[in-house]
Design a protein around this motif. Sequence first.
Motif, mmCIF file in Angstrom:
data_model
loop_
_atom_site.group_PDB
_atom_site.id
_atom_site.type_symbol
_atom_site.label_atom_id
_atom_site.label_comp_id
_atom_site.label_asym_id
_atom_site.label_seq_id
_atom_site.Cartn_x
_atom_site.Cartn_y
_atom_site.Cartn_z
ATOM 1 N N GLN A 351 0.842 -1.189 0.000
ATOM 2 C CA GLN A 351 0.000 0.000 0.000
ATOM 3 C C GLN A 351 0.877 1.239 0.000
ATOM 4 O OE1 GLN A 351 -3.555 0.339 2.651
ATOM 5 N NE2 GLN A 351 -2.476 2.103 3.525
ATOM 6 N N THR A 352 0.526 2.199 -0.841
ATOM 7 C CA THR A 352 1.243 3.475 -0.869
ATOM 8 C C THR A 352 0.251 4.620 -0.964
ATOM 9 O OG1 THR A 352 1.471 3.417 -3.278
ATOM 10 C CG2 THR A 352 3.294 2.507 -1.987
ATOM 11 N N LYS A 353 0.607 5.710 -0.314
ATOM 12 C CA LYS A 353 -0.105 6.979 -0.456
ATOM 13 C C LYS A 353 0.915 8.008 -0.918
ATOM 14 C CE LYS A 353 -3.558 6.112 3.176
ATOM 15 N NZ LYS A 353 -4.120 6.594 4.468
ATOM 16 N N HIS A 354 0.725 8.495 -2.139
ATOM 17 C CA HIS A 354 1.645 9.473 -2.717
ATOM 18 C C HIS A 354 0.990 10.851 -2.760
ATOM 19 C CE1 HIS A 354 3.479 5.805 -4.530
ATOM 20 N NE2 HIS A 354 4.598 6.500 -4.427
ATOM 21 N N ILE A 355 1.726 11.853 -2.330
ATOM 22 C CA ILE A 355 1.368 13.246 -2.590
ATOM 23 C C ILE A 355 2.551 13.848 -3.341
ATOM 24 C CG2 ILE A 355 0.798 15.489 -1.620
ATOM 25 C CD1 ILE A 355 -0.401 14.063 0.777
ATOM 26 N N ILE A 356 2.324 14.164 -4.605
ATOM 27 C CA ILE A 356 3.398 14.635 -5.484
ATOM 28 C C ILE A 356 3.077 16.052 -5.934
ATOM 29 C CG2 ILE A 356 4.690 14.187 -7.601
ATOM 30 C CD1 ILE A 356 3.737 11.272 -7.402
ATOM 31 N N ASN A 357 4.013 16.948 -5.738
ATOM 32 C CA ASN A 357 3.886 18.320 -6.216
ATOM 33 C C ASN A 357 5.103 18.648 -7.072
ATOM 34 O OD1 ASN A 357 1.469 19.741 -4.783
ATOM 35 N ND2 ASN A 357 2.469 18.550 -3.165
ATOM 36 N N SER A 358 4.851 19.180 -8.249
ATOM 37 C CA SER A 358 5.956 19.541 -9.136
ATOM 38 C C SER A 358 5.617 20.820 -9.878
ATOM 39 C CB SER A 358 6.252 18.412 -10.129
ATOM 40 O OG SER A 358 5.145 18.186 -10.978
ATOM 41 N N ILE A 380 11.133 21.495 -10.309
ATOM 42 C CA ILE A 380 11.242 20.850 -9.005
ATOM 43 C C ILE A 380 10.098 19.858 -8.841
ATOM 44 C CG2 ILE A 380 9.893 22.651 -7.837
ATOM 45 C CD1 ILE A 380 11.813 22.287 -5.426
ATOM 46 N N GLN A 381 10.369 18.762 -8.122
ATOM 47 C CA GLN A 381 9.328 17.792 -7.795
ATOM 48 C C GLN A 381 9.565 17.259 -6.386
ATOM 49 O OE1 GLN A 381 8.881 13.482 -9.295
ATOM 50 N NE2 GLN A 381 7.339 14.566 -10.498
ATOM 51 N N HIS A 382 8.508 17.263 -5.585
ATOM 52 C CA HIS A 382 8.579 16.718 -4.228
ATOM 53 C C HIS A 382 7.564 15.593 -4.091
ATOM 54 C CE1 HIS A 382 7.501 16.501 0.123
ATOM 55 N NE2 HIS A 382 8.823 16.487 0.225
ATOM 56 N N THR A 383 8.021 14.454 -3.558
ATOM 57 C CA THR A 383 7.159 13.297 -3.348
ATOM 58 C C THR A 383 7.164 12.925 -1.876
ATOM 59 O OG1 THR A 383 7.647 12.447 -5.568
ATOM 60 C CG2 THR A 383 6.713 10.897 -3.983
ATOM 61 N N ASP A 384 5.966 12.857 -1.307
ATOM 62 C CA ASP A 384 5.792 12.415 0.079
ATOM 63 C C ASP A 384 5.021 11.102 0.025
ATOM 64 O OD1 ASP A 384 5.640 12.283 2.832
ATOM 65 O OD2 ASP A 384 3.866 13.558 2.949
ATOM 66 N N ASP A 403 11.156 12.565 -0.889
ATOM 67 C CA ASP A 403 12.010 12.645 -2.076
ATOM 68 C C ASP A 403 11.876 14.031 -2.697
ATOM 69 O OD1 ASP A 403 13.677 11.242 -4.149
ATOM 70 O OD2 ASP A 403 11.990 11.805 -5.417
ATOM 71 N N LEU A 404 13.004 14.696 -2.909
ATOM 72 C CA LEU A 404 13.015 16.028 -3.518
ATOM 73 C C LEU A 404 14.008 16.037 -4.672
ATOM 74 C CD1 LEU A 404 12.102 19.028 -3.439
ATOM 75 C CD2 LEU A 404 14.096 19.464 -1.984
ATOM 76 N N THR A 405 13.515 16.412 -5.844
ATOM 77 C CA THR A 405 14.352 16.513 -7.041
ATOM 78 C C THR A 405 14.196 17.900 -7.637
ATOM 79 O OG1 THR A 405 14.089 14.161 -7.538
ATOM 80 C CG2 THR A 405 14.801 15.574 -9.337
ATOM 81 N N TRP A 406 15.309 18.522 -7.985
ATOM 82 C CA TRP A 406 15.215 19.803 -8.684
ATOM 83 C C TRP A 406 16.341 19.927 -9.698
ATOM 84 C CZ3 TRP A 406 19.290 23.254 -8.120
ATOM 85 C CH2 TRP A 406 20.087 23.113 -6.976
ATOM 86 N N VAL A 407 16.082 20.722 -10.713
ATOM 87 C CA VAL A 407 17.058 20.954 -11.769
ATOM 88 C C VAL A 407 16.982 22.422 -12.168
ATOM 89 C CG1 VAL A 407 15.391 20.228 -13.528
ATOM 90 C CG2 VAL A 407 17.810 20.267 -14.092
ATOM 91 N N ALA A 408 18.135 23.028 -12.424
ATOM 92 C CA ALA A 408 18.197 24.418 -12.875
ATOM 93 C C ALA A 408 19.281 24.531 -13.933
ATOM 94 C CB ALA A 408 18.487 25.358 -11.709
#
Length: 765
Positions: A351-358, A380-384, A403-408
Amino acid sequence: MKQIILALMLAVAGIGVAVAANPIREGNMISGHVLVKGSEENIPYATVLIVGSGQGTVSNEEGQFEFKNLPAGKYTLRVSAVGYKTQEKAIEVNKDFTAVVHFQMEEESFMTDEVVVSANRNEVSRKAAPVVVNVMSAKLFEMVNSTDLAKTLNYQSGLRVENNCQNCGFPQVRINGLEGPYSQILINSRPVISALSGVYGLEQIPVNMIERVEVVRGGGSALFGANAVGGTINIITKDPINNSFQVSSMFSNMDGKSWEQYMGGNVSLVSKDNSYGIALYESYRNRNPYDRDGDGFSELGKLNMNTFGFRAYYRPTHFSRINLEYHTTNEFRRGGNKFDLQPHEADITEQTKHIINSGGLSYDLFWREYKHKISLYGSIQHTDRNSYYGAQKDMNAYGKTDDLTWVAGGMYVGNMNNCLFAPATFTGGLEYQNNSLHDVMTGYHRDMQQDVRIASAFVQNEWKMNVLTMLVGARLDKHNLIDKLIFSPRVNLLYKPTEDFQARLTYSTGFRAPQAYDEDLHVTAVGGEGVQIKLADNLREERSNSYSGSVDWTTHLGHWQANILVEGFYTDLRHVFVLEDIGKNDVGDVIKERRNGNGARVYGANLDAKIAHGKEAQLQLGFTAQRSRYTREEVWTQVDGKDLTTKRMPRTPDYYGYFTFSSAPLKNFDFSLSGTYTGKMIVPHYAGYIAEDRMETTPQFFDLNLKLNYTFVLHDHIKFQLNTGVQNIFNSFQKDLDKGEFRDAGYFYGPTQPRTFFIGFKIMN
């Protein structure tokens, strides 16, 4: 009285002569008309773009369009419309008079010259791209009745999507036979899909947010960096072009056992002067668990997902553009049994509960009539994630991942009239990526922190001669887990003697950097043992060298239009990552070390063919024949102390393909047929339900789908469409599923869903 009338007539005539001699002047403007060649009929709702600027509009009901307040200079307009061949025309704008242009469009059954960006990071016609870029559009999504990206990627040669887990149902895409981690997934050319979000990412991307998907097979690290070993999948989200809306809903039933509901909506708003616009989307999906064999354990888990997002732009000037986008996903999925109980009260639960904001922000600045461009960007993308991966009513299998990913980065593009020996386009840029992951599963003594940092620089130059285009490029990456700089070159040649014939030769490279997090960890965790992964000393990156050659030919056979693309490919993999058991720690957790193993070779041919007669009949098919082999025998398990080995890559058939067929025999009625073929392959089958590990050879599968559409035209050009159909008509599905609590959940292959009936509607303008 006669004298007065005569005087008035002379005055009117004089005014007419004066107007004719001095026409009304309105400069800094383009006025255009889009027509059908031969019949001179108007073409409404054609897309009109100023090449290189990102500025666009659509023609009105009379086929007319305008661009106002343009700075004086030279521009190139590109016009495209469904069923017509794309056209480009150069036009000069001045401050004194309106520039008038007419586009007489030739009918075309299918598009072969779409605008793509994945070939060289710049907008270019697909026919002029130095590498083969295959495009999947909204039309394909409709034909195959797809609601998410995972259901669509099978309909491209060299690509195959499979479901790798009976419990959680995570999908994985393979490009030219190489498994998921060897493919790089981009959103608007940005690498924000991390190792964690890539596990379920294909199902978490609804198709109503996608304008098109561009696929480049072969190594792509010279352009896009790490993980572009097998190929690159670039998801281009919808850009606001005109004022429009769409609402859709669908109900489906899998094998008479499980229901699924989908709802989606899109709205696009653009200002009259095209200075700003916004495109919004929303989707909702709810699927009940599906149990194929009646053992009480799901083959497809429960899924509930909400997504929302937008993409907007603002033009401070005609030579600049600011882009802003945001996407959010809230997803719950669960597989196993006893869905009415808490996870730890069931025999098996994943079971997983994902909240993803990008999100992303970019700024483009042009000068010298759009010949030069600077782009600055950040994404940027953040996954909880809250999870439970457990068996045998384990109270300790709860986990949490952040999990936090970002690129510039920044990029410069310059078009030169002459560079050494020919006109050329130079592209260069700098990029920095960061990924921070913290995965905690206290019951299995797992507290994993992983930080990946990559600093990159890339350059390329594309020379354009009469019939030959040559591109040479390279990229340097400094990865914090690798001591040395990583150098990734590429060379591409395009021979284009006519508009309808292109031949290409390509050499490209790719690399995959090491990381401790592995998407297969959840499968092991469900087995009831903790796993810790460490990286070996002096671990090297995986490298690939890819070679390909292709011929792309379009022709007309009477009233029929045909296209064929044949591509041969060869990829050499070196320093392949392998996981080896090195013992257990003090608390009994298994310790695995990621090391460099032997290499592998993947080679074969892809065939794509299209033939069409207007809207009456359109057929497209693709087929792949390939071999995926390790250079030496690889150990995949041990039985009674004896190593079991294989030289053939598991889960990779030697033959697979697809087809789509659509027809509109009536004005308001159309239908489509589609299907995929999967040849035989080998799949590891681990003990649990069976007595001991063994390698299985799977049967071949053919999956056939049918969709029917009828469209009602309401007032004010509002359309209402009803659709219905069936997917996987022959109910082609795996027959030797493991059963019960101790099944091997990873022993899952073939079509991703059983026979499914659906009905839906769509309202749009």
